[in-house]
Structures are given as structure tokens and as C-alpha cells.
Enzyme design. Structure first.
Site, short mmCIF file in Angstrom:
data_model
loop_
_atom_site.label_atom_id
_atom_site.label_comp_id
_atom_site.label_asym_id
_atom_site.label_seq_id
_atom_site.Cartn_x
_atom_site.Cartn_y
_atom_site.Cartn_z
N ARG A 178 0.71 -1.42 0.16
CA ARG A 178 0.19 -0.03 0.08
C ARG A 178 0.71 1.04 -0.37
NH1 ARG A 178 -3.44 -1.10 5.01
NH2 ARG A 178 -3.88 1.26 4.73
N CYS A 237 -0.38 6.15 9.11
CA CYS A 237 -1.28 4.54 8.72
C CYS A 237 -2.34 4.79 8.20
CB CYS A 237 -1.38 3.62 9.31
SG CYS A 237 -2.60 4.55 11.07
#
Length: 278
Positions: A178, A237
């Protein structure tokens, strides 16, 4: 300096019924897990615990998940849970160490004087055969007096400014795919990639038993990733949960100036005007 962030199950068992302790279940799961932490709490929880809803004790005016509420709203909500700012607040989650650091960071940011995490969480407590309760807890409201610490949190405006100044190192806790933009984001409409100039620390913080690694192991891990613990650091995050775990690991390793980007990638990647690196 903050007090040592962990207490053991032995310590909690010895202090479980003290009025100076507020025991808080802050279990939270990724939406894909399709779990109901509040419902699971009602079925079984540590004696005297109250449930801290990370999605509920949040800014209800924001479209972003579990953003920090105002200090006044936070004080009202946690006071209604029977949590006072004069207590030692012990937080746990049922994953071992996943969402409890987010609650620790939130309470600290709002000015709680003493917040700890139960080492090993509910899983360790249960494995040791210690007592449990079910049903709604009996709550007596308490007063939580907030003292907001803005240095603990970063906004998108501050993150944009940091692109120019590079005054803070940004560390992203999302999985490597990601971060690199080779795997899609789990939330619809969010671009892949990362904040320009940021580093990636996605794994290696926990032991096989789900405990935070010792300071020496964490120091070695951060050194391998080129992280200088003496520099100001901001963690990020997907939505601010694992960023809080990374912030806790940095603190234990010896970092002195660590903040969390509250909106994290859900905010940055969902804003078409932000710069994205792959």
C-alpha cells in the site's frame, strides 16, 4: 517524561478493585473483519472494565474515521463512562496490542495524567484463566478535566507545511504494498502511494506473542530503517490506529518528539489536491 506505558496482568489483578484505577476496553477491528467489539464486550470483559468506542468517542462532524473530538466533547463522553482525569487509566484490547495504543495516545493528548496499557491485553488475561464479567457495567460518572496537548497531533495543514520544511520525519505504518502504491487501499476512493519523503515501518514491532518488542530490538529495527530517534517524527497509517502503535514503539525505543497524523492516509489519499509519491 511519560510513565512506563505498560502494566502486567499480575499488577492489574492486584489492583483490579481500586477506585484509583479506570479499566478500559478499547478493542477495535478493521471493517473487513466484520466484528462487533461492543457486542463482544457485553458477552465477556475484564471485571470492572468499561467499553471505549474508538469510532464513537470521536469528531462526529468529520467524514473521516475516528478523528479526535474537541477536548470538551471528549471530557463529557469519557466522564460519562466513569473515567476521571485523576485516575490511572489502564487500557487493553482483545487483540493483544492493536487498538489500545490509539486509546493511550488519545487519553494522553487530552491530558490524562497517567495512562497505561495492559501488557498482552485481554488475550493474555484470558489465557491465564483470570476472572471475567459479562453484561453492561455499573458506571458512576466522574469528572475528566481536559488539558489538550496539540504537540501530540498533526493536521493536514501541518503535513502540507512539512513537505516544504521537512522539519519532521514522517513514518508510515501501512503494509509495504500500500505504501509503494502496488496494492489498492481498502477504503474506496482513496489513492495508492504515500506522502512524499516519508518512510515505511510496516512490520516487526511485536513479538510472536503479540507483545511490543524490547527497546533494544526496536532500536535495531529503526536503525535498519534509517530512523534517527533524535529527530522529530510524525507517524501515519490508514486511519490513525497503527500509527499510534508505531508512535508507542518509537517512544519505548527512546524517541522524544513523536506525533500522530490524525487523518492519516484516509485524509491525505482522499484529498485530490495533495501530492502522492509511489
Amino acid at each position: 517524561m511519560s510513565p512506563a506505558p505498560f502494566v502486567t496482568t499480575e499488577w492489574l489483578a492486584a489492583n483490579l478493585h481500586s477506585s484509583s484505577i479506570a479499566l478500559v476496553d478499547a478493542s477495535w477491528y478493521m471493517p473487513a473483519a466484520k466484528r462487533d467489539p461492543a457486542g463482544e464486550f457485553l458477552q465477556s470483559h475484564l471485571p470492572g472494565a468499561v467499553f471505549f468506542d474508538i469510532d464513537g468517542v470521536a469528531d462526529k462532524t468529520s467524514d473521516l474515521p475516528h478523528m479526535l473530538p474537541t477536548p470538551e466533547d471528549f471530557a463529557r463522553m469519557v466522564g460519562a463512562l466513569g473515567i476521571g482525569s485523576d485516575q490511572t487509566i489502564v487500557v487493553y484490547d482483545e487483540s493483544g496490542l492493536f487498538s489500545a495504543p490509539r486509546a493511550l495516545w488519545t487519553f494522553r493528548t487530552m491530558g490524562a495524567r497517567d495512562v497505561r496499557i495492559l501488557e498482552g491485553g485481554g488475550a493474555k488475561w484470558r489465557a491465564e484463566g483470570r476472572p471475567l464479567e459479562s453484561g453492561e457495567p455499573q458506571i458512576e460518572p466522574r469528572v475528566f478535566t481536559p488539558h489538550f496537548h496539540p504537540e501530540n497531533v498533526r493536521s493536514i495543514a501541518q503535513m502540507r507545511d512539512n513537505l516544504e520544511t521537512r522539519a519532521r520525519k514522517v513514518l508510515d505504518a501501512r503494509p509495504a504494498g500500500r505504501f509503494a502504491g502496488t496494492e489498492p487501499e481498502p477504503r474506496a476512493g482513496i489513492r495508492s502511494g504515500h506522502i512524499p519523503g516519508s518512510g515505511n515501518v510496516p512490520v516487526g514491532l511485536l513479538t510472536e506473542n503479540g507483545l511490543l518488542k524490547p527497546a533494544s530490538d526496536l532500536q535495531a529495527l529503526f536503525a535498519e530503517r534509517g530512523v534517527e530517534l533524535s529527530q522529530p517524527i510524525t507517524t501515519s497509517c490508514g486511519s490513525g490506529i497503527t500509527a499510534s502503535t508505531l508512535a508507542l514503539a518509537l517512544e519505548v525505543a527512546g524517541a522524544k518528539d513523536v506525533s500522530v497524523y490524525d487523518g492519516s492516509w484516509t485524509e491525505w489519499g482522499g484529498d485530490a489536491s495533495t501530492l502522492v509519491e509511489k
